[in-house]
Design an enzyme around this catalytic site. Structure first.
Site, mmCIF file in Angstrom:
data_model
loop_
_atom_site.group_PDB
_atom_site.id
_atom_site.type_symbol
_atom_site.label_atom_id
_atom_site.label_comp_id
_atom_site.label_asym_id
_atom_site.label_seq_id
_atom_site.Cartn_x
_atom_site.Cartn_y
_atom_site.Cartn_z
ATOM 1 N N CYS A 1 0.719 -1.134 0.143
ATOM 2 C CA CYS A 1 -0.334 -0.179 0.286
ATOM 3 C C CYS A 1 0.732 1.164 -0.251
ATOM 4 O O CYS A 1 2.175 1.215 -0.597
ATOM 5 C CB CYS A 1 -0.649 0.462 1.317
ATOM 6 N N HIS B 1 19.610 -2.500 35.367
ATOM 7 C CA HIS B 1 18.163 -2.339 35.456
ATOM 8 C C HIS B 1 17.423 -2.889 36.868
ATOM 9 O O HIS B 1 17.600 -4.173 36.880
ATOM 10 C CB HIS B 1 17.734 -2.997 34.525
#
Length: 692
Positions: free
Chosen positions: A25, A614
């Protein structure tokens, strides 16, 4: 784009043998696969030239490329291994443009099935409009240029200039015949012969049908009444002795949408009862007679009435609560557009212009668009500063499409939906611009072509909100100030606060370093610190070890429980099962990133070692609850300084792992990073050896 990238895409999609068909597309490659389970999504998402990978229903898959999709499609189809794979219908650029809605379907997937009919309804709206966005965009630019030329006196008014009349006919043709275009697309979406839908709608726009509204000619059967509320004229006549309400259907969008839905029921019903051998003759014949009559007598008048009164209702809200309206529209659009739920508002804009003679939604909508473009500009600034070539190209293309064309999809699908922190910054821009347009719109109301004073910014033409279409708005300066505020606020917030989580930032750095490209990621406002660091680097002590950020038992990244860290995409490191609540700096340096939620910290030593800490796994979802941060971004810390104090009991109660992960992000640039695992340590004790 290089054919090698095309080959990599096919490999990541599961090989040519896994491809049933391929179409494209405006921005995406659309694969129909044998088995979608064979797709390597992570590889696709991290591949150069690919903006995103979106699973669809069944075994369909969408790969977002952007503006170069047609070239990529050609490269893929010319691969030797693709010789036996056929292109699906709509492979020609633009023919299947409505399939862009599949990207939005991925965002809707979280709620799909809960309200299935609603999901189908919005897909129907999207696929009815999307294929004609190109001509709508072209027409809106012509409108803007014509209005600009008239307003600054370059050309005289249309009454004195036949050339200008001709130019205006070009864009007016798009909106006059818009119902036929929408009827075509809507019918096609519902698997009905699209020419049949277009011809039925065209019948209501012929000179013969318009002639029925001539009350002077048909004085015995046709009567016309002007509505004081809507400012429109409605007529009625009798056809075959049956009363018929007459309307001007040019520019209408509701009627073709309703007509196509009824046509689908009639068309598919006829195909069940009419023999196959004569369907080509009698299915169109009966469809035109039945649906044509229903549209003229019932569907058309109902569609006109519904559209008119919806417009009047919103006009009432804009007139009586302009502050709420002007702020609500830009705050809603960031959530409506990715889900494809903005099409009803777009349809109402067109209806407003037809029924009221002006529209008041596009002004506040422009505030959202420019907040979106401002966020993209902020990303572009950071990508230039960080020397990130891929993101620079993506954001530059998206920004150009936005500012010059008013198209937000490249920004949304290429950047914003991949880095969700952008939305927090962008919403602030939407709110700021909404407040400005609300205040100025109240103080300086617009004056319509009919001389009516209207609160807010108005326009008498449907326009994509870009830089080129600013002249189409009444009280142009109010609109210009509003969109400038939304653009600047979003851009500045992105530059100041970044658009990535610490993990995303670290992963981007690691990916760049693995390609041999150095990426500097210090925040813009860290220039003095960065300069001082650069000066100190020449005499800095070389970092040879990294200490534990928290006391506990050290495990390998393979045993830490997080597949991303285990893959070493963020570098070599360790996991620590904590026995203490205090997390400290493992090295001395500058804090490049400090997560708002307190779960992640990025440090850089004076000699260039980049360390990520983390705290816990998936603890970002706790939104900072139980995390008491002691530092801020760009702060210099020494090894052992407290970064955050964590209530690990609360982390466990929330169902998340407390294992604290630490990696050296630029491992690939070093000779080696050796972890020490299987031992119990205190905070600060050596757990990583650095080899230059």
């Amino acid at each position: 784009m290089a054919a090698s990238t095309a080959s990599q895409i096919i490999e990541a999609i599961g090989g040519a043998g896994n491809v049933k068909s391929l179409t494209h597309c405006a921005t995406c490659l659309r694969f129909e696969l044998v088995d979608a389970g064979k797709v390597d999504q992570h590889r696709l998402e991290t591949m150069k030239g690919v903006l995103g990978a979106v699973p669809q229903s069944g075994d369909r898959y969408q790969v977002v490329i952007g503006g170069a999709v047609a070239t990529m499609y050609e490269n893929i189809m010319h691969l030797p291994e693709m010789a036996g794979v056929g292109a699906g219908k709509g492979a020609v650029a633009g023919d299947k443009a409505q399939s862009d809605a599949d990207v939005k379907a991925a965002e809707r997937a979280k709620v799909r099935g809960k309200v299935a009919w609603m999901d189908s309804f919005f897909e129907y709206l999207s696929d009815s409009f999307r294929p004609i966005l190109g001509v709508l965009l072209g027409a809106s630019i012509i409108i803007a240029l014509v209005n600009l030329c008239i307003s600054i006196g370059i050309v005289p008014s249309e009454e004195a200039n036949t050339s200008l009349v001709f130019i205006k006919a070009i864009w007016k043709g798009v909106f006059y015949f818009l119902p036929i275009m929408i009827a075509y697309n809507a019918s096609k979406k519902l698997k009905v012969d699209p020419w049949l839908g277009g011809s039925i709608m065209a019948a209501l726009m012929t000179p013969q049908f318009a002639d029925l509204m001539d009350s002077k000619k048909w004085k015995d059967v046709t009567t016309c009444v002007k509505s004081a509320t809507l400012g429109t004229t409605s007529c009625s006549t009798k056809v075959f002795g049956i009363p018929m309400l007459l309307n001007d259907y040019s520019g209408n969008v509701f009627v073709p949408l309703l007509m196509a839905a009824v046509l689908a029921l009639v068309y598919h019903g006829l195909k069940k009862i009419v023999p196959d051998s004569v369907q080509i003759v009698f299915v169109p014949f009966f469809s035109m007679i039945i649906v044509g009559a229903l549209t003229a007598f019932l569907i058309g008048p109902l569609g006109i009435l519904a559209g008119n009164w919806l417009g009047v209702g919103l006009a009432w809200l804009n007139g009586h609560a302009p502050f709420i309206f002007a702020i609500l529209i830009p705050m809603l659009y960031p959530f409506l557009v990715p889900l494809g739920l903005h099409w009803p508002l777009n349809a109402l804009m067109l209806m407003n212009i037809q029924s009221l003679g002006y529209d008041f939604i596009q002004g506040p909508m422009g505030v959202w668009n420019f907040a979106c473009f401002g966020a993209t500009a902020g990303v572009l600034f950071i990508s230039i500063r960080d020397k990130n070539k891929d993101m620079r190209q993506t954001s530059l293309g998206a920004l150009a499409a936005g500012l010059l064309g008013g198209v937000s999809e490249p920004s949304l699908y290429g950047i914003h939906l991949r880095y969700k922190l952008i939305y927090k910054r962008m919403l602030a821009g939407c709110f700021a611009g909404g407040v400005v347009i609300a205040v100025l719109g109240w103080l300086f109301p617009s004056v319509t072509a009919a001389g009516e004073s209207v609160r807010g910014v108005t326009t008498n033409a449907f326009a994509f909100t870009s830089l080129l279409t600013i002249p189409v708005f009444s009280q142009m300066w109010v609109y210009a100030v509003s969109i400038a505020v939304s653009f600047i606020v979003s851009m500045v917030l992105i530059i100041m606060l970044d658009y990535r989580t610490p993990e995303q930032k670290a992963e981007m750095n690691a990916a760049s370093e693995s390609d041999g490209t150095a990426v500097e990621t210090a925040p813009a406002d860290a220039a003095p610190v960065a300069t001082a660091t650069a000066t100190a680097t020449a005499t800095a002590v070389r970092t040879t070890t990294v200490g534990a950020p928290v006391a506990g038992h050290v495990v390998s990244l393979d045993d830490a429980g997080d597949p991303v860290f285990a893959s070493r995409a963020l570098g070599e490191g360790v996991g620590i099962q904590p026995t203490d609540s205090t997390v400290v700096a493992p090295v001395s340096g500058v804090l490049q990133t400090v997560a708002e939620t307190g779960h992640a910290f990025g440090l850089k030593t004076d000699d260039g070692i980049e360390v990520l800490v983390h705290v816990g796994i998936d603890t970002v979802k706790m939104n900072g609850e139980g995390f008491h941060v002691a530092v801020s971004a760009n702060q210099r810390v020494n090894a052992g300084d407290t970064l955050v104090t964590v209530d690990f009991d609360k982390v466990k109660e929330a169902g998340y792992s407390t294992t604290t992960l630490m990696t050296v992000l630029n491992t690939a640039a070093l000779a080696g990073v050796t972890p020490k695992t299987g031992v119990d340590v205190q905070a600060g004790q050596e757990v990583l050896d650095i080899q230059r």
